[in-house]
Design an enzyme around this catalytic site. Structure first.
Site, PDB file in Angstrom:
ATOM      1  N   TYR A  27     122.836 -52.899 -32.707  1.00 58.52           N
ATOM      2  CA  TYR A  27     121.708 -53.481 -33.448  1.00 58.52           C
ATOM      3  C   TYR A  27     122.061 -53.614 -34.933  1.00 58.52           C
ATOM      4  O   TYR A  27     121.779 -54.632 -35.580  1.00 58.52           O
ATOM      5  CB  TYR A  27     120.470 -52.590 -33.277  1.00 58.52           C
ATOM      6  CG  TYR A  27     119.330 -52.966 -34.187  1.00 58.52           C
ATOM      7  CD1 TYR A  27     118.564 -54.099 -33.941  1.00 58.52           C
ATOM      8  CD2 TYR A  27     119.037 -52.198 -35.317  1.00 58.52           C
ATOM      9  CE1 TYR A  27     117.524 -54.453 -34.802  1.00 58.52           C
ATOM     10  CE2 TYR A  27     118.009 -52.552 -36.170  1.00 58.52           C
ATOM     11  CZ  TYR A  27     117.253 -53.678 -35.906  1.00 58.52           C
ATOM     12  OH  TYR A  27     116.245 -54.041 -36.762  1.00 58.52           O
ATOM     13  N   GLN A 135     110.037 -55.935 -49.803  1.00 59.42           N
ATOM     14  CA  GLN A 135     110.241 -57.187 -49.057  1.00 59.42           C
ATOM     15  C   GLN A 135     109.146 -57.393 -48.025  1.00 59.42           C
ATOM     16  O   GLN A 135     108.715 -56.452 -47.356  1.00 59.42           O
ATOM     17  CB  GLN A 135     111.619 -57.128 -48.367  1.00 59.42           C
ATOM     18  CG  GLN A 135     111.932 -58.305 -47.463  1.00 59.42           C
ATOM     19  CD  GLN A 135     111.488 -58.082 -46.025  1.00 59.42           C
ATOM     20  OE1 GLN A 135     111.406 -56.946 -45.569  1.00 59.42           O
ATOM     21  NE2 GLN A 135     111.180 -59.158 -45.316  1.00 59.42           N
ATOM     22  N   THR A 163     111.210 -62.940 -47.962  1.00 58.62           N
ATOM     23  CA  THR A 163     112.266 -63.427 -47.073  1.00 58.62           C
ATOM     24  C   THR A 163     111.829 -64.760 -46.480  1.00 58.62           C
ATOM     25  O   THR A 163     110.798 -64.836 -45.802  1.00 58.62           O
ATOM     26  CB  THR A 163     112.538 -62.394 -45.966  1.00 58.62           C
ATOM     27  OG1 THR A 163     112.980 -61.200 -46.598  1.00 58.62           O
ATOM     28  CG2 THR A 163     113.591 -62.865 -44.995  1.00 58.62           C
ATOM     29  N   ARG A 172     119.402 -62.730 -31.285  1.00 55.79           N
ATOM     30  CA  ARG A 172     120.304 -61.579 -31.403  1.00 55.79           C
ATOM     31  C   ARG A 172     120.509 -61.025 -30.000  1.00 55.79           C
ATOM     32  O   ARG A 172     119.613 -60.365 -29.438  1.00 55.79           O
ATOM     33  CB  ARG A 172     119.701 -60.546 -32.344  1.00 55.79           C
ATOM     34  CG  ARG A 172     119.407 -61.168 -33.702  1.00 55.79           C
ATOM     35  CD  ARG A 172     118.515 -60.323 -34.543  1.00 55.79           C
ATOM     36  NE  ARG A 172     118.074 -61.072 -35.716  1.00 55.79           N
ATOM     37  CZ  ARG A 172     117.192 -60.635 -36.599  1.00 55.79           C
ATOM     38  NH1 ARG A 172     116.670 -59.427 -36.447  1.00 55.79           N
ATOM     39  NH2 ARG A 172     116.838 -61.355 -37.611  1.00 55.79           N
ATOM     40  N   LYS A 229     114.392 -64.627 -50.845  1.00 58.75           N
ATOM     41  CA  LYS A 229     115.614 -64.146 -50.180  1.00 58.75           C
ATOM     42  C   LYS A 229     115.892 -65.029 -48.971  1.00 58.75           C
ATOM     43  O   LYS A 229     115.036 -65.142 -48.084  1.00 58.75           O
ATOM     44  CB  LYS A 229     115.402 -62.692 -49.746  1.00 58.75           C
ATOM     45  CG  LYS A 229     116.515 -62.111 -48.903  1.00 58.75           C
ATOM     46  CD  LYS A 229     116.273 -60.634 -48.646  1.00 58.75           C
ATOM     47  CE  LYS A 229     117.346 -60.043 -47.762  1.00 58.75           C
ATOM     48  NZ  LYS A 229     117.227 -60.423 -46.346  1.00 58.75           N
ATOM     49  N   ASP A 294     123.818 -61.634 -50.826  1.00 51.86           N
ATOM     50  CA  ASP A 294     124.175 -60.526 -49.938  1.00 51.86           C
ATOM     51  C   ASP A 294     124.898 -61.072 -48.714  1.00 51.86           C
ATOM     52  O   ASP A 294     124.965 -62.279 -48.495  1.00 51.86           O
ATOM     53  CB  ASP A 294     122.968 -59.643 -49.581  1.00 51.86           C
ATOM     54  CG  ASP A 294     121.994 -60.259 -48.581  1.00 51.86           C
ATOM     55  OD1 ASP A 294     122.295 -61.284 -47.941  1.00 51.86           O
ATOM     56  OD2 ASP A 294     120.888 -59.688 -48.432  1.00 51.86           O
ATOM     57  N   GLY A 295     125.480 -60.146 -47.940  1.00 50.26           N
ATOM     58  CA  GLY A 295     126.197 -60.534 -46.725  1.00 50.26           C
ATOM     59  C   GLY A 295     127.692 -60.309 -46.860  1.00 50.26           C
ATOM     60  O   GLY A 295     128.367 -61.003 -47.614  1.00 50.26           O
ATOM     61  N   GLY A 296     128.210 -59.306 -46.155  1.00 56.06           N
ATOM     62  CA  GLY A 296     129.661 -59.118 -46.063  1.00 56.06           C
ATOM     63  C   GLY A 296     130.305 -58.350 -47.197  1.00 56.06           C
ATOM     64  O   GLY A 296     131.525 -58.215 -47.222  1.00 56.06           O
ATOM     65  N   GLY A 317     122.912 -54.830 -47.040  1.00 57.31           N
ATOM     66  CA  GLY A 317     121.914 -54.251 -46.150  1.00 57.31           C
ATOM     67  C   GLY A 317     122.467 -53.156 -45.255  1.00 57.31           C
ATOM     68  O   GLY A 317     121.843 -52.105 -45.068  1.00 57.31           O
ATOM     69  N   ARG A 318     123.660 -53.398 -44.683  1.00 54.53           N
ATOM     70  CA  ARG A 318     124.178 -52.405 -43.726  1.00 54.53           C
ATOM     71  C   ARG A 318     124.756 -51.176 -44.419  1.00 54.53           C
ATOM     72  O   ARG A 318     124.767 -50.088 -43.846  1.00 54.53           O
ATOM     73  CB  ARG A 318     125.254 -53.053 -42.846  1.00 54.53           C
ATOM     74  CG  ARG A 318     124.697 -54.108 -41.886  1.00 54.53           C
ATOM     75  CD  ARG A 318     125.808 -54.779 -41.103  1.00 54.53           C
ATOM     76  NE  ARG A 318     125.315 -55.724 -40.130  1.00 54.53           N
ATOM     77  CZ  ARG A 318     125.065 -57.019 -40.365  1.00 54.53           C
ATOM     78  NH1 ARG A 318     125.254 -57.511 -41.576  1.00 54.53           N
ATOM     79  NH2 ARG A 318     124.638 -57.802 -39.394  1.00 54.53           N
TER      80      ARG A 318
HETATM   81  C1  LIG Z   1     119.628 -53.506 -39.341  1.00 57.77           C
HETATM   82  C2  LIG Z   1     119.203 -54.588 -40.295  1.00 57.77           C
HETATM   83  C3  LIG Z   1     117.858 -54.795 -40.507  1.00 57.77           C
HETATM   84  C4  LIG Z   1     117.440 -55.779 -41.396  1.00 57.77           C
HETATM   85  N1  LIG Z   1     116.119 -55.918 -41.656  1.00 57.77           N
HETATM   86  C5  LIG Z   1     115.699 -56.830 -42.568  1.00 57.77           C
HETATM   87  C6  LIG Z   1     114.325 -56.929 -42.907  1.00 57.77           C
HETATM   88  O1  LIG Z   1     113.491 -56.204 -42.408  1.00 57.77           O
HETATM   89  N2  LIG Z   1     113.994 -57.883 -43.819  1.00 57.77           N
HETATM   90  C7  LIG Z   1     114.913 -58.701 -44.419  1.00 57.77           C
HETATM   91  O2  LIG Z   1     114.570 -59.543 -45.242  1.00 57.77           O
HETATM   92  N3  LIG Z   1     116.226 -58.598 -44.120  1.00 57.77           N
HETATM   93  C8  LIG Z   1     116.633 -57.687 -43.230  1.00 57.77           C
HETATM   94  N4  LIG Z   1     117.962 -57.561 -42.954  1.00 57.77           N
HETATM   95  C9  LIG Z   1     118.935 -58.398 -43.682  1.00 57.77           C
HETATM   96  C10 LIG Z   1     119.357 -57.716 -44.978  1.00 57.77           C
HETATM   97  O3  LIG Z   1     118.338 -57.719 -45.942  1.00 57.77           O
HETATM   98  C11 LIG Z   1     120.574 -58.422 -45.612  1.00 57.77           C
HETATM   99  O4  LIG Z   1     120.265 -59.776 -45.827  1.00 57.77           O
HETATM  100  C12 LIG Z   1     121.848 -58.308 -44.793  1.00 57.77           C
HETATM  101  O5  LIG Z   1     121.954 -57.029 -44.222  1.00 57.77           O
HETATM  102  C13 LIG Z   1     123.035 -58.600 -45.676  1.00 57.77           C
HETATM  103  O6  LIG Z   1     124.214 -58.490 -44.975  1.00 57.77           O
HETATM  104  P1  LIG Z   1     125.144 -57.157 -45.033  1.00 57.77           P
HETATM  105  O7  LIG Z   1     124.500 -56.192 -44.095  1.00 57.77           O
HETATM  106  O8  LIG Z   1     126.451 -57.653 -44.561  1.00 57.77           O
HETATM  107  O9  LIG Z   1     125.115 -56.669 -46.435  1.00 57.77           O
HETATM  108  C14 LIG Z   1     118.400 -56.588 -42.066  1.00 57.77           C
HETATM  109  C15 LIG Z   1     119.752 -56.357 -41.839  1.00 57.77           C
HETATM  110  C16 LIG Z   1     120.160 -55.369 -40.974  1.00 57.77           C
HETATM  111  C17 LIG Z   1     121.629 -55.140 -40.776  1.00 57.77           C
END
Ligand SMILES: Cc1cc2nc3c(=O)[nH]c(=O)nc-3n(C[C@H](O)[C@H](O)[C@H](O)COP(=O)(O)O)c2cc1C
Length: 380
Positions: A27, A135, A163, A172, A229, A294-296, A317-318
């Site tokens: 997940y 958020q 968001t 997913r 976002k 964000d991301g990566g 995020g992770r």
């Molecule tokens: C387990 C998980 C839950 C997430 N939950 C949300 C959320 O509730 N709201 C949201 O805007 N983004 C959510 N995201 C996206 C993150 O805010 C973020 O955009 C993303 O994790 C960035 O990528 P990275 O994990 O590679 O940094 C979630 C991401 C993950 C991995």
């Protein structure tokens, strides 16, 4: 038993993945469909090289900057991500303590497993300085949003992160196959409506953001900035800029959890940055539109690369969830220490004393995947 010693975020990720129930590890680590975007978010950073520079006094380097109107120690903060308690019982409270200790910004998901009040209060016991953003994405839940914003404003949140890339939930496959439900004992203390099942891919359906944004600006406490976002194209940067209430945008593909096949965020960044620069050229400095990504992001050098390509600020995020699953708050503390050390070291070796010194000329891009062939990026 003491957790294994870690020297990179990759080490923390491996230790975290080993500690988690495989269903929750999937997940967390996976995303939509075939994970093309999940993987390319990380791989995109490896296509850039950092140019070393010499003969500059880099005894002291300054990584500090400002976000949500507050000074922070580095241009990095936590993206809002659901359910930190899956990784550790202290969940978002431990994440908040680590953010406060490090003096960085924290975004809290409305799908958090701790209340927004206890999360910020835990941080404020350590430092009153680091800013928090809340958020949400539930544009079709106006009564709930009014109450959520009242609570967030009173608790001291400095930003609302809206968001906008989730009018429906991406496919997913891990969630569909594994049957994701909130484990017994966990709750969503910030969600006042029926959140439905996690398997319901329509759970966040909302398509009314155009009328929603002016409305939400009217009910957001005046001290809170509004950021969008999930912006991805120059066209949508221009659209966001039509709303004077928007102070920042985050180039995000939800960590590859929405549209599989979307380009990596780093690939989308340069065009968005050019659009933001054009908008800011005609604005007063205090009206500046901020640009996050964000991301990566998995290393301090990735932060350096994103700044060089035009971002003001980076989020992940992770990472905090891996830190929590590795060793609770200590794990997140360690992760932030590594990230800061890597960023500072990178700035020293690239001859940058402050964030303002980082620009595209600090980078070269690997051309067409041809080994040995690089192209320097021009100064702006
Ligand atoms: C387990 C998980 C839950 C997430 N939950 C949300 C959320 O509730 N709201 C949201 O805007 N983004 C959510 N995201 C996206 C993150 O805010 C973020 O955009 C993303 O994790 C960035 O990528 P990275 O994990 O590679 O940094 C979630 C991401 C993950 C991995």
């Amino acid at each position: 038993m003491a957790p294994p010693e870690v020297f990179t975020i990759a080490d923390i990720r491996a230790a975290a993945t080993a500690n988690l129930d495989p269903k929750w590890a999937q997940y967390l680590n996976e995303g939509a469909m075939d994970l093309i975007t999940v993987k390319s978010n990380e791989a995109a950073y490896d296509r850039y090289r950092i140019m070393p520079r010499i003969l500059r006094d880099v005894t002291e380097v300054d990584t500090s900057t400002t976000i949500f109107g507050s000074k922070v120690t580095m241009p990095f903060g936590f993206s809002p991500a659901a359910m930190h308690c899956l990784a550790h019982p202290d969940g978002e409270v431990a994440t908040s303590r680590a953010a406060a200790k490090a003096g960085i910004a924290m975004g809290l998901s409305h799908w958090a497993t701790k209340s927004l009040e206890e999360v910020i209060a835990a941080g404020k016991e350590i430092s009153s300085g680091n800013p928090y953003g809340l958020q949400t994405s539930s544009a079709n839940q106006k009564k709930y949003i009014v109450e959520l914003l009242r609570r967030a404003g009173e608790a001291g949140y400095k930003a609302l992160l809206l968001t906008v890339d989730a009018p429906a939930i991406g496919r997913r496959l891990n969630e569909l196959r594994n049957g994701i439900e909130l484990p017994p004992g966990l709750k969503f203390p910030n969600i006042a409506y029926d959140p439905k099942s996690f398997r319901d891919t329509k759970r966040e359906t909302n398509s009314t953001f155009d009328s929603f944004i002016p409305w939400v600006a009217g009910v957001t406490p005046p001290h809170m900035e509004i950021w969008l976002k999930g912006v991805y194209t120059p066209e949508d940067v221009a659209l966001a800029a039509c709303y004077p209430c928007i102070r920042g945008i985050i180039v995000s593909n939800h960590g590859g959890r929405q549209l599989d096949g979307a380009p990596a965020t780093l690939e989308a960044l340069p065009d968005c940055a050019a659009a933001v620069r054009a908008i800011n050229a005609s604005r007063a400095p205090e009206q500046k539109l901020f640009l996050g990504i964000d991301g990566g992001i998995r290393r301090g050098t990735d932060i350096f690369k994103a700044l060089a390509l035009g971002a003001d600020f980076c989020f992940a995020g992770r990472l905090p969830i891996w830190g929590l699953a590795y060793d609770g708050q200590r794990g997140v503390d360690r992760l932030l220490e590594l990230l800061r050390d890597e960023l500072e070291m990178c700035m020293r070796l690239a001859g940058c004393k402050s964030l303002a010194d980082i620009g595209p000329e600090s980078l070269a891009v690997v051309e067409g995947g041809v080994p040995g062939l690089i192209r320097r990026l021009p100064k702006l």
